[in-house]
Design an enzyme around this catalytic site. Structure first.
Site, PDB file in Angstrom:
ATOM      1  N   ASP A   1      -3.819   7.337 -15.967  1.00 50.57           N
ATOM      2  CA  ASP A   1      -4.538   8.571 -16.270  1.00 50.57           C
ATOM      3  C   ASP A   1      -3.675   9.383 -17.235  1.00 50.57           C
ATOM      4  O   ASP A   1      -2.515   9.039 -17.483  1.00 50.57           O
ATOM      5  CB  ASP A   1      -4.862   9.329 -14.976  1.00 50.57           C
ATOM      6  CG  ASP A   1      -6.021  10.307 -15.153  1.00 50.57           C
ATOM      7  OD1 ASP A   1      -6.461  10.520 -16.302  1.00 50.57           O
ATOM      8  OD2 ASP A   1      -6.489  10.871 -14.144  1.00 50.57           O
TER       9      ASP A   1
ATOM     10  N   ASP B   1      -9.207  14.093 -21.404  1.00 56.79           N
ATOM     11  CA  ASP B   1     -10.486  14.810 -21.363  1.00 56.79           C
ATOM     12  C   ASP B   1     -10.266  16.222 -20.826  1.00 56.79           C
ATOM     13  O   ASP B   1      -9.180  16.551 -20.347  1.00 56.79           O
ATOM     14  CB  ASP B   1     -11.485  14.030 -20.496  1.00 56.79           C
ATOM     15  CG  ASP B   1     -10.914  13.651 -19.129  1.00 56.79           C
ATOM     16  OD1 ASP B   1      -9.715  13.289 -19.064  1.00 56.79           O
ATOM     17  OD2 ASP B   1     -11.643  13.725 -18.125  1.00 56.79           O
TER      18      ASP B   1
ATOM     19  N   CYS C   1      -7.921   1.010  16.041  1.00 54.96           N
ATOM     20  CA  CYS C   1      -7.887   0.208  14.825  1.00 54.96           C
ATOM     21  C   CYS C   1      -6.939  -0.968  15.048  1.00 54.96           C
ATOM     22  O   CYS C   1      -5.957  -0.848  15.786  1.00 54.96           O
ATOM     23  CB  CYS C   1      -7.403   1.067  13.659  1.00 54.96           C
ATOM     24  SG  CYS C   1      -7.176   0.130  12.151  1.00 54.96           S
TER      25      CYS C   1
ATOM     26  N   CYS D   1      -5.667  -2.796  12.332  1.00 55.57           N
ATOM     27  CA  CYS D   1      -5.011  -3.176  11.087  1.00 55.57           C
ATOM     28  C   CYS D   1      -3.533  -3.469  11.391  1.00 55.57           C
ATOM     29  O   CYS D   1      -3.033  -3.067  12.444  1.00 55.57           O
ATOM     30  CB  CYS D   1      -5.174  -2.068  10.052  1.00 55.57           C
ATOM     31  SG  CYS D   1      -4.023  -0.708  10.214  1.00 55.57           S
TER      32      CYS D   1
ATOM     33  N   CYS E   1      -1.546  -0.453  12.632  1.00 57.62           N
ATOM     34  CA  CYS E   1      -1.911   0.084  13.943  1.00 57.62           C
ATOM     35  C   CYS E   1      -1.623  -0.891  15.075  1.00 57.62           C
ATOM     36  O   CYS E   1      -1.342  -0.468  16.196  1.00 57.62           O
ATOM     37  CB  CYS E   1      -3.386   0.472  13.971  1.00 57.62           C
ATOM     38  SG  CYS E   1      -3.751   1.833  12.876  1.00 57.62           S
TER      39      CYS E   1
HETATM   40  N1  GUN Z   1      -8.601  12.787 -12.017  1.00 64.27           N
HETATM   41  C1  GUN Z   1      -9.463  13.462 -11.219  1.00 64.27           C
HETATM   42  N2  GUN Z   1     -10.426  14.034 -11.970  1.00 64.27           N
HETATM   43  C2  GUN Z   1     -10.178  13.725 -13.252  1.00 64.27           C
HETATM   44  C3  GUN Z   1     -10.837  14.022 -14.499  1.00 64.27           C
HETATM   45  O1  GUN Z   1     -11.857  14.706 -14.552  1.00 64.27           O
HETATM   46  N3  GUN Z   1     -10.272  13.498 -15.638  1.00 64.27           N
HETATM   47  C4  GUN Z   1      -9.140  12.732 -15.602  1.00 64.27           C
HETATM   48  N4  GUN Z   1      -8.659  12.253 -16.740  1.00 64.27           N
HETATM   49  N5  GUN Z   1      -8.512  12.456 -14.452  1.00 64.27           N
HETATM   50  C5  GUN Z   1      -9.026  12.939 -13.293  1.00 64.27           C
HETATM   51 ZN    ZN Z   2      -5.171   0.976  11.344  1.00 65.43          ZN
END
Ligand code: GUN
Ligand code: ZN
Length: 650
Positions: free
Chosen positions: A88, A123, A273, A275, A278
């Site tokens: 991101d 963005d 659970c 898993c 757990c």
């Molecule tokens: N992570 C959570 N929401 C967003 C978003 O609107 N844009 C980006 N780039 N990362 C995010």
């Molecule tokens: Zn678990």
């Protein structure tokens, strides 16, 4: 690079190809904070089977040591993960802290330079409480940056998010415009505040509006949706990828995730659970553990729950029960139940992706089940396509065990010995003539006998509509022997030897392919082959040629090539057609499947699973087969099979 494998409505199982291998969607990408490895990416892969992870390139870029390592030896080496990694851009940091100081081009170039498999543009986060003007500005700026970023992606796949706050029209137009650019993935952004405040209804509106504008052939990522509660509905609405930071964040707050909600560790009597995390411990042991160890154990559990929910969703897509899963999960929280009201509002859009039939039966899960698109589709087709037989009397029966024609066999025999009548059941789905009692979803449904009042009321409305339009001079409900005596007194004429199998074939043809399709049997010598074991229609032979087979699973016809030819004769272009280039048409005529990239045009009414005619540019029949996509999808997908060819000329 994105190929459809299986689907149930907008929910789909696809294969996404990246530089570091293929992943099967729907997929969950655990968020890795490179400064804070609760569970290492290596462990995630080896212990939990994680396919793909996501991390933040902005954090890496602004942390000296991390940046140096990433630039020197690459992102995969830095994180110790050899599978696909998405990054991101810092948008979310900008949303939370507001001090991101990197250019939108720089951050894309940086992601590409450290070897990210899927990068994300910078963005602009559109907050749900933004005014329309603020939201428009966020969309405009996102699109401007998007246009300037796509050329910089190099080898990397690039994600172009959809923004637009809670304004459906802005979401849809942003989705259209961002789709027009050369992106590979489309996240839906700006939704974290909706998730955090359980505004699932608004979230559903946002996803639907975005999907309406997006290119259906690209994967959709729901940014920041890290809770299993929302997965089923998000997948039902067409989301393919999710990321979760909450597995670790919740763990730090001692919150334990379950597919139906979250519990505080202090409120738990049992972990309930099995898993691996757990099964090694108990509630009291967890409480006594050092904080760090406890956080890790809960984080591991949370991740297991998230991954397991995704697996369960894949099973549901495979067996065709994604609606059932959503309706069941909707009971977990009133805010999820509200989502079902939103789905009802967008039934027409959702119907376009609904398969013609499913592997599994239609299970009634509550009054909301009445609003599934298949119910509306049955009624719409019944009223527009079905043609009544030319009898003057209609006898109606109450809902009963299926198939109805078997349940009411005795009554029917008694009635037709006296009068020439047609029969109909007042069913959950609407009026069901007995000729249609094996057609999906009528026979393939499990409906309780004592229905909710609301559903009963709506069923009555549909039956009333039928009462006003059916065109029989005499229609009455079966009330036992009295009805028989009444008919005997009323009517003297009788006409025996009506061929009920032929009526069934004609009615199914009309319902499946459109009013008039049943005429292919008119004035011809028709032989019907039935299964000796089940008594059901198997094959239809017209003038000595096997033209149609009826599938036992959904009661629909699978035409042979000769059947396709007859249908083409009564159905005007573009009905039922998938038009492909001449060369691929020749290829199809040899029995090969039709790939989406060769489709030029098709009938907008084709639904996934429909039996279709593959034709060339001159509308000449090349093959018959089953569509795996609807029309929009066939036109958009660059990879994968659009029509599975079933029969061709010898
Ligand atoms: N992570 C959570 N929401 C967003 C978003 O609107 N844009 C980006 N780039 N990362 C995010
Ligand atoms: Zn678990």
């Amino acid at each position: 690079m994105f190929e459809l494998k299986e689907r149930d409505g907008l929910a789909r199982i696809c294969e996404l190809t990246t530089k570091h291998g293929k992943v099967t969607t729907p997929v969950l990408l655990p968020v890795i904070n490179p400064n804070f490895l609760t569970i290492t990416p290596g462990e995630m892969k080896s212990k939990l089977g994680v396919q793909m992870i996501i991390t933040n390139s902005y954090i890496i870029r602004t942390t000296g040591e991390l940046r140096r390592k990433a630039e020197e030896s690459g992102l995969h080496e830095l994180l110790g993960f050899d599978g696909p990694i998405m990054t991101d851009s810092g948008t979310f940091q900008d949303h939370v802290y507001g001090d991101v100081d990197v250019g939108h081009k720089e951050i894309v170039q940086f992601q590409s330079s450290i070897g990210s498999d899927i990068g994300t543009i910078l963005d602009v986060f559109s907050e749900p409480d933004f005014t329309r003007e603020q939201t428009e500005e966020a969309v405009r700026e996102t699109l401007r940056r998007g246009a300037e970023s796509v050329d910089l992606k190099g080898e990397m796949l690039l994600a172009g998010p959809v923004q637009g706050g809670v304004f459906p029209d802005l979401r849809e137009s942003c989705a259209k415009d961002i789709s027009a650019l050369d992106f590979d993935v489309h996240p839906i952004g700006g939704v974290v505040p909706l998730l955090e405040s359980y505004r699932f209804k608004d979230l559903a509106e946002v996803i639907i509006a975005s999907k309406k504008g997006l290119n259906p052939a690209r994967p959709v990522h729901l940014f920041g949706a890290g809770h299993p509660m929302v997965f089923p509905m998000a997948v039902l609405l067409g989301c393919d990828m999710f990321d979760s930071a909450s597995y670790a964040k919740y763990a730090r707050e001692e919150r334990v995730m379950y597919s139906t909600g979250t519990k505080s560790l202090r409120d738990l009597h049992d972990l309930a659970c099995h898993c691996p995390a757990c099964s090694k411990t108990s509630v009291s042991e967890l409480k006594q553990m050092p904080k760090e160890q406890r956080t890790k154990s809960i984080a591991e559990h949370n991740l297991h729950v998230l991954l397991r929910e995704i697996k369960g969703i894949k099973n549901a897509i495979h067996e065709g029960s994604i609606w059932e899963l959503c309706e069941m999960r909707a009971r977990a929280h009133p805010s999820l139940l509200e989502v079902l009201r939103v789905l009802k509002k967008h039934k027409d859009f959702l119907e376009r992706f609904e398969p013609a039939s499913r592997r599994g039966a239609f299970f009634y899960c509550g009054p909301e089940s009445y609003d599934r698109p298949v119910v509306a589709r049955y009624q719409q087709r019944f009223f527009s396509r079905y043609r009544k037989p030319d009898t003057r009397v209609l006898v109606g029966f109450e809902e009963a065990q299926k198939p109805y024609s078997r349940t009411y066999e005795k009554e029917i025999r008694a009635i037709i010995s006296k009068v020439d009548a047609s029969f109909l059941v007042s069913s959950f789905f609407g009026p069901v003539p007995l000729e249609l009692d094996e057609l999906y979803p009528i026979a393939q449904s499990v409906i309780p006998s004592d229905l909710d009042e609301e559903v009963k009321r709506r069923m009555v409305e549909v039956m009333e509509r039928h009462a006003h339009t059916h065109g029989y001079p005499l229609a009455l409900m079966w009330e036992g022997m009295e009805t028989l005596e009444f008919l005997d007194d009323m009517i003297s004429s009788r006409q025996a030897n009506r061929d009920h199998d032929l009526l069934r074939c004609r009615a199914v043809l009309d319902m499946q392919f459109g009013r008039g399709a049943g005429d292919i049997l008119e004035g011809r010598k028709v032989d019907i082959v039935k299964s000796r074991r089940t008594g059901k229609i198997r094959n239809v032979i017209v003038d000595g040629v096997h033209v149609l087979s009826m599938r036992a699973s959904d009661g629909r016809f699978s035409p042979r090539i000769e059947g396709g030819r007859l249908l083409k004769g009564v159905l005007q272009y573009p009905k039922m057609r998938v038009k492909v280039e001449d060369e691929p048409a020749e290829f199809a005529a040899k029995g090969n499947n039709v790939f989406a990239k060769f489709v030029i045009d098709c009938d907008p009414e084709i639904r996934p699973g429909d039996d279709v005619l593959v034709v060339n540019t001159r509308d000449e029949l090349a093959a018959v087969g089953r569509a795996l996509m609807n029309c929009d999808e066939m036109r958009s997908f660059k990879r994968g099979v659009a029509v599975r060819v079933k029969d061709v000329s010898d």
